[in-house]
Design a protein around this motif. Structure first.
Motif, PDB file in Angstrom:
ATOM      1  N   ALA A 122       0.841  -1.202   0.000  1.00  0.00           N
ATOM      2  CA  ALA A 122       0.000   0.000   0.000  1.00  0.00           C
ATOM      3  C   ALA A 122       0.875   1.251   0.000  1.00  0.00           C
ATOM      4  CB  ALA A 122      -0.922  -0.012   1.223  1.00  0.00           C
ATOM      5  N   ALA A 123       1.940   1.234   0.831  1.00  0.00           N
ATOM      6  CA  ALA A 123       2.851   2.378   0.893  1.00  0.00           C
ATOM      7  C   ALA A 123       3.563   2.566  -0.449  1.00  0.00           C
ATOM      8  CB  ALA A 123       3.881   2.170   2.017  1.00  0.00           C
ATOM      9  N   TRP A 124       4.010   1.454  -1.018  1.00  0.00           N
ATOM     10  CA  TRP A 124       4.706   1.485  -2.311  1.00  0.00           C
ATOM     11  C   TRP A 124       3.796   2.066  -3.392  1.00  0.00           C
ATOM     12  CZ3 TRP A 124       9.658   0.223  -3.974  1.00  0.00           C
ATOM     13  CH2 TRP A 124       9.829   0.106  -5.358  1.00  0.00           C
ATOM     14  N   ALA A 125       2.544   1.578  -3.418  1.00  0.00           N
ATOM     15  CA  ALA A 125       1.606   2.024  -4.461  1.00  0.00           C
ATOM     16  C   ALA A 125       1.349   3.521  -4.340  1.00  0.00           C
ATOM     17  CB  ALA A 125       0.296   1.243  -4.363  1.00  0.00           C
ATOM     18  N   TYR A 126       1.224   4.003  -3.092  1.00  0.00           N
ATOM     19  CA  TYR A 126       1.001   5.437  -2.886  1.00  0.00           C
ATOM     20  C   TYR A 126       2.186   6.237  -3.434  1.00  0.00           C
ATOM     21  CZ  TYR A 126       1.009   9.996  -0.728  1.00  0.00           C
ATOM     22  OH  TYR A 126       1.069  11.351  -0.544  1.00  0.00           O
ATOM     23  N   ALA A 127       3.415   5.830  -3.047  1.00  0.00           N
ATOM     24  CA  ALA A 127       4.605   6.586  -3.442  1.00  0.00           C
ATOM     25  C   ALA A 127       4.794   6.559  -4.958  1.00  0.00           C
ATOM     26  CB  ALA A 127       5.836   6.004  -2.743  1.00  0.00           C
ATOM     27  N   LEU A 128       4.488   5.411  -5.564  1.00  0.00           N
ATOM     28  CA  LEU A 128       4.644   5.276  -7.016  1.00  0.00           C
ATOM     29  C   LEU A 128       3.680   6.203  -7.745  1.00  0.00           C
ATOM     30  CD1 LEU A 128       6.520   3.471  -8.696  1.00  0.00           C
ATOM     31  CD2 LEU A 128       4.605   1.915  -9.029  1.00  0.00           C
ATOM     32  N   GLU A 129       2.446   6.241  -7.220  1.00  0.00           N
ATOM     33  CA  GLU A 129       1.415   7.101  -7.784  1.00  0.00           C
ATOM     34  C   GLU A 129       1.827   8.575  -7.691  1.00  0.00           C
ATOM     35  OE1 GLU A 129      -2.334   6.348  -8.235  1.00  0.00           O
ATOM     36  OE2 GLU A 129      -2.227   8.370  -9.093  1.00  0.00           O
ATOM     37  N   GLN A 130       2.318   8.961  -6.507  1.00  0.00           N
ATOM     38  CA  GLN A 130       2.700  10.356  -6.265  1.00  0.00           C
ATOM     39  C   GLN A 130       3.844  10.819  -7.157  1.00  0.00           C
ATOM     40  OE1 GLN A 130       1.408  12.831  -4.011  1.00  0.00           O
ATOM     41  NE2 GLN A 130      -0.212  11.339  -4.358  1.00  0.00           N
ATOM     42  N   SER A 131       4.794   9.882  -7.389  1.00  0.00           N
ATOM     43  CA  SER A 131       5.977  10.275  -8.152  1.00  0.00           C
ATOM     44  C   SER A 131       5.769  10.063  -9.650  1.00  0.00           C
ATOM     45  CB  SER A 131       7.177   9.468  -7.674  1.00  0.00           C
ATOM     46  OG  SER A 131       6.933   8.100  -7.924  1.00  0.00           O
ATOM     47  N   GLY A 132       4.539   9.730 -10.043  1.00  0.00           N
ATOM     48  CA  GLY A 132       4.262   9.512 -11.449  1.00  0.00           C
ATOM     49  C   GLY A 132       4.977   8.285 -12.003  1.00  0.00           C
ATOM     50  N   GLY A 133       5.128   7.257 -11.148  1.00  0.00           N
ATOM     51  CA  GLY A 133       5.691   6.001 -11.643  1.00  0.00           C
ATOM     52  C   GLY A 133       7.201   5.891 -11.499  1.00  0.00           C
ATOM     53  N   ASP A 134       7.800   6.768 -10.692  1.00  0.00           N
ATOM     54  CA  ASP A 134       9.258   6.715 -10.514  1.00  0.00           C
ATOM     55  C   ASP A 134       9.606   5.704  -9.416  1.00  0.00           C
ATOM     56  OD1 ASP A 134      11.897   7.075 -10.059  1.00  0.00           O
ATOM     57  OD2 ASP A 134      11.807   9.260  -9.773  1.00  0.00           O
ATOM     58  N   GLU A 135      10.154   4.550  -9.809  1.00  0.00           N
ATOM     59  CA  GLU A 135      10.425   3.479  -8.837  1.00  0.00           C
ATOM     60  C   GLU A 135      11.507   3.866  -7.835  1.00  0.00           C
ATOM     61  OE1 GLU A 135      10.721  -0.540  -9.796  1.00  0.00           O
ATOM     62  OE2 GLU A 135       8.610  -0.603 -10.356  1.00  0.00           O
ATOM     63  N   ALA A 136      12.467   4.647  -8.274  1.00  0.00           N
ATOM     64  CA  ALA A 136      13.536   5.058  -7.357  1.00  0.00           C
ATOM     65  C   ALA A 136      12.957   5.906  -6.230  1.00  0.00           C
ATOM     66  CB  ALA A 136      14.605   5.849  -8.116  1.00  0.00           C
ATOM     67  N   GLU A 137      11.990   6.743  -6.591  1.00  0.00           N
ATOM     68  CA  GLU A 137      11.323   7.590  -5.607  1.00  0.00           C
ATOM     69  C   GLU A 137      10.511   6.735  -4.620  1.00  0.00           C
ATOM     70  OE1 GLU A 137      10.515  10.968  -3.658  1.00  0.00           O
ATOM     71  OE2 GLU A 137      12.017  10.619  -5.208  1.00  0.00           O
ATOM     72  N   ALA A 138       9.782   5.739  -5.168  1.00  0.00           N
ATOM     73  CA  ALA A 138       8.994   4.838  -4.323  1.00  0.00           C
ATOM     74  C   ALA A 138       9.906   4.090  -3.359  1.00  0.00           C
ATOM     75  CB  ALA A 138       8.212   3.857  -5.189  1.00  0.00           C
ATOM     76  N   LYS A 139      11.053   3.676  -3.853  1.00  0.00           N
ATOM     77  CA  LYS A 139      12.009   2.934  -3.037  1.00  0.00           C
ATOM     78  C   LYS A 139      12.529   3.810  -1.891  1.00  0.00           C
ATOM     79  CE  LYS A 139      15.954  -0.009  -4.014  1.00  0.00           C
ATOM     80  NZ  LYS A 139      16.825  -0.535  -5.059  1.00  0.00           N
ATOM     81  N   ARG A 140      12.762   5.087  -2.209  1.00  0.00           N
ATOM     82  CA  ARG A 140      13.233   6.019  -1.186  1.00  0.00           C
ATOM     83  C   ARG A 140      12.160   6.201  -0.110  1.00  0.00           C
ATOM     84  NH1 ARG A 140      12.637  10.443   0.834  1.00  0.00           N
ATOM     85  NH2 ARG A 140      10.908  11.007  -0.517  1.00  0.00           N
ATOM     86  N   PHE A 141      10.895   6.361  -0.570  1.00  0.00           N
ATOM     87  CA  PHE A 141       9.778   6.575   0.357  1.00  0.00           C
ATOM     88  C   PHE A 141       9.633   5.380   1.308  1.00  0.00           C
ATOM     89  CE2 PHE A 141       5.365   6.265   1.687  1.00  0.00           C
ATOM     90  CZ  PHE A 141       5.044   7.581   2.023  1.00  0.00           C
ATOM     91  N   VAL A 142       9.591   4.197   0.727  1.00  0.00           N
ATOM     92  CA  VAL A 142       9.379   3.008   1.556  1.00  0.00           C
ATOM     93  C   VAL A 142      10.591   2.759   2.451  1.00  0.00           C
ATOM     94  CG1 VAL A 142       8.947   0.528   1.482  1.00  0.00           C
ATOM     95  CG2 VAL A 142       7.787   2.017  -0.119  1.00  0.00           C
TER      96      VAL A 142
END
Lengths: 302, 339
Positions: free
Chosen positions: B166-186
């Motif tokens: 759920a956290a990953w999906a939120y971060a991915l959505e927010q960053s417009g699909g940037d996986e590196a950003e999602a990885k940083r968030f999680v």
């Protein structure tokens, strides 16, 4: 410590008396202050580690009042857990009495090849973690275990079943009776048996009328210890239980389940029942020692 | 094995069974539902209601046994021979594991019942202390400087994997699909976790009883149950702006029901989970009903927020497991205990 050392020595087939020379002078030379400080430290430690936790179990159990306690204890699943625990102990303990008597008798009264190997095997459950004790039964008798397919073909169920609980409990409590009896029987030697045999008694008669009465008190002590552990065992039975409510939950497992269900009063109520059983066992042992102390002392030395 | 031999062995086994007192001859039907941790109360209620209905319809008495534990552990037990007639676990991956590691059910199990075989669903929400002292409203608030997060270990807990995703999906959505950003968030999120418990219930106890952390990530149903049992004066639920649709699936264990002769009742049991009666019970236990009529009645209880699904956002459980939770996966890369 002394008792253990004596035991270890007597297993090796020797009997050693503690040095009597030390009694001639004072055993301790430390100043009174040091002695009292050490004693106080010991007492405080026992209070914190043994007595307070035990009291807290009963306090927590009764926190909601007696009615809540009785309600928790009267629950159907709790009674089933009590019945199952008594059933498992009721099967495992008598079997271990038979096994332990036979093993101790063989080891103490006869010489044969592989005797020390047998002693090591008897000690094995002491040194193996209970979780491993449970897992080995899953590995052997589980659906994917060595005998799994054959057992399925035969429609025999062992794991996740009362049979598995009994097996795991027997394994874990196996050494208790044998370990009590072996040093005792070795100390007593074979003279009385040899006398009985030479007077014409049969093997069975010798066993019933000579060997057994000599070890009766040690045996009783072993049974009490074995029973306490059989009822309290958690790790091994947890692995083979399957945790089916009202079917394969023993009391220790039921305590964990109630605790996880936010039923804290229930969990501590069942825990207090278990603690109660343990206390009954200890009181029984103390009563026996007090009432028959001399006879116990004659047979065993701690 | 020849027929005569197998019959002889069966005969011997029967005799042994009687001698050992193992042959349990029941006049009534019993079946076993092997489930995960938070469903104890739910299935206690459903089992009683099903038994009453089955008795009325067929005149047969049925007792449904319950076994609960961590979802992965329960799957392992079924593989090792725990004789479940049905399993009702936290996520499809664990039932997949049973299908992969045994011949107890077919790999297509999830297509056999409606809604990916999930009669009820849930979402991941936040549980905070009363009055929400740290002002946690949404996912970014979890990364505020002084916030500690409680969530179980995704390696062992089903609920924990839903939390993570759920956290990953939120971060991915927010960053417009940037996986590196999602990885940083999680990664930042998990650096705020002081203790990873093995299961969802363990984390709830850590948060509510031991009072560690400022926010607990958990199932919506588990959060409601915690509030109900541990006090609405101590805890409150925060629903974030987006979450994941958690689908705890159910399946018939073909290999076991055929052995037990319980196929008919077990199938009826699983169908019953989708009936209005059982859906009502699910809603009362804070699971989101899939039946639209029942869901409408409990609309107030279940806030509607945008939800991603495991299939749409992660390409299914096999993919998600391999990418995120397998050894050396993203979780292993981002989680560094003690840093």
């Amino acid at each position: 410590m002394v008792a253990q050392a004596r035991r270890a020595l007597s297993i090796a087939g020797e009997t050693v008396e503690p040095a009597g020379a030390a009694q001639a002078r004072r055993a301790t030379t430390e100043p009174p202050l040091v002695r009292w400080a050490l004693i106080a430290a010991g007492v405080v430690f026992i209070l914190l580690v043994l007595v307070l936790p035990l009291i807290s179990v009963f306090m927590e159990a009764l926190r909601g009042g007696a009615a809540t306690f009785l309600h928790a204890v009267g629950d159907g699943d709790t009674w089933q857990a009590v019945r199952l625990t008594l059933l498992v102990a009721g099967i495992a303990v008598p079997l271990n009495v038979v096994f332990g008597l036979a093993a101790a008798w063989a080891i103490a009264k006869f010489d044969f090849r592989g005797k020390s190997l047998l002693i090591t095997l008897i000690d094995l459950p002491f040194s193996v973690s209970p979780v491993i004790s449970g897992l080995i039964y899953v590995l052997l008798y589980g659906a994917n275990g060595w005998f799994g397919p054959a057992l399925k073909e035969l429609d025999i169920k062992i794991i996740f079943n009362v049979t598995g609980l009994v097996l795991a409990t027997i394994f874990v409590t196996f050494p208790f009776v044998a370990r009590e009896l072996i040093p005792l029987m070795q100390e007593q030697g074979r003279d009385e048996e040899e006398a009985a045999i030479s007077l014409g008694a049969s093997g069975w008669r010798t066993f019933w009328h000579v060997t057994l009465p000599n070890v009766a008190w040690g045996l009783l002590y072993g049974v009490l210890l074995c029973n306490a552990r059989a009822m309290g065992e958690f790790g091994a039975v947890s692995v083979v239980s399957g945790h089916i409510r009202g079917l394969t939950n023993t009391m220790p497992l039921h305590v964990e389940i109630l605790y996880n269900e936010y039923d804290f009063v229930g969990a501590f109520a069942v825990a207090s029942l278990l603690a109660g059983l343990a206390i009954v066992t200890l009181v029984a042992k103390s009563l026996l020692e007090w009432r028959y102390g001399d006879r116990l002392a004659a047979g065993r030395k701690h | 094995m020849s027929d005569r031999l197998s019959r002889a062995i069966r005969g011997a086994a029967f005799a042994i069974g009687i001698v050992a007192g193992m042959s349990a001859a029941h006049a009534d039907t019993t079946m076993l539902n092997v489930s995960y941790d938070p469903t104890r109360e739910l299935y206690k209620a459903i089992n009683e209601s099903f038994a009453a209905k089955w008795l009325a319809e067929t005149g047969e008495v049925v007792t449904v046994g319950q076994s609960h534990g961590g979802s992965g552990k329960q799957a392992r037990a079924v593989i090792d021979g725990l004789e479940a007639d049905v399993v009702t676990l936290a996520l499809a991956y664990d039932i997949d594991a049973i299908a992969r590691n045994s011949d107890l059910l077919g790999k297509d199990w999830q297509e056999r019942l409606p809604n990916n075989s999930s009669p009820y669903t849930s979402i991941i929400v936040f549980l905070v202390r009363k009055g929400n002292p740290k002002g946690i409203k949404d996912w970014p608030d979890l990364l505020k400087p002084d916030v500690q997060v409680i969530t179980p270990n995704p390696k062992t807990s089903g609920g924990a994997r839903w939390n993570y995703l759920a956290a990953w999906a939120y971060a991915l959505e927010q960053s417009g699909g940037d996986e590196a950003e999602a990885k940083r968030f999680v990664g930042d999120l998990y650096s705020r976790v002081p203790v990873l418990d093995a299961g969802a219930r363990g984390s709830t106890t850590t948060f509510a009883q031991r009072e560690l952390g400022d926010v607990l990530l958990t199932w919506e149903n588990e959060a409601h149950l915690a509030v109900k049992h541990l006090g609405a004066d101590k805890l409150e639920i925060v629903v974030p702006s987006t979450s994941i649709l958690a689908e705890p699936p159910v399946a018939l264990i073909d290999g076991n029901v055929d052995d037990h002769g319980t196929r008919r009742v077990a199938e009826a049991y699983l169908r019953y989970l989708y009936s209005p009666d059982a859906q009502e019970i699910a809603a009362q236990n804070f699971y989101r009903p899939t039946d639209q009529t029942v869901a409408a009645r409990y609309a107030d209880q279940f806030p509607q927020i945008p939800l991603v699904t495991i299939d749409q956002a992660f390409g299914g459980w096999q993919e998600a497991q391999k990418k995120h939770f397998a050894d050396g996966g993203i979780f292993d890369q981002i989680y560094r205990p003690g840093q």
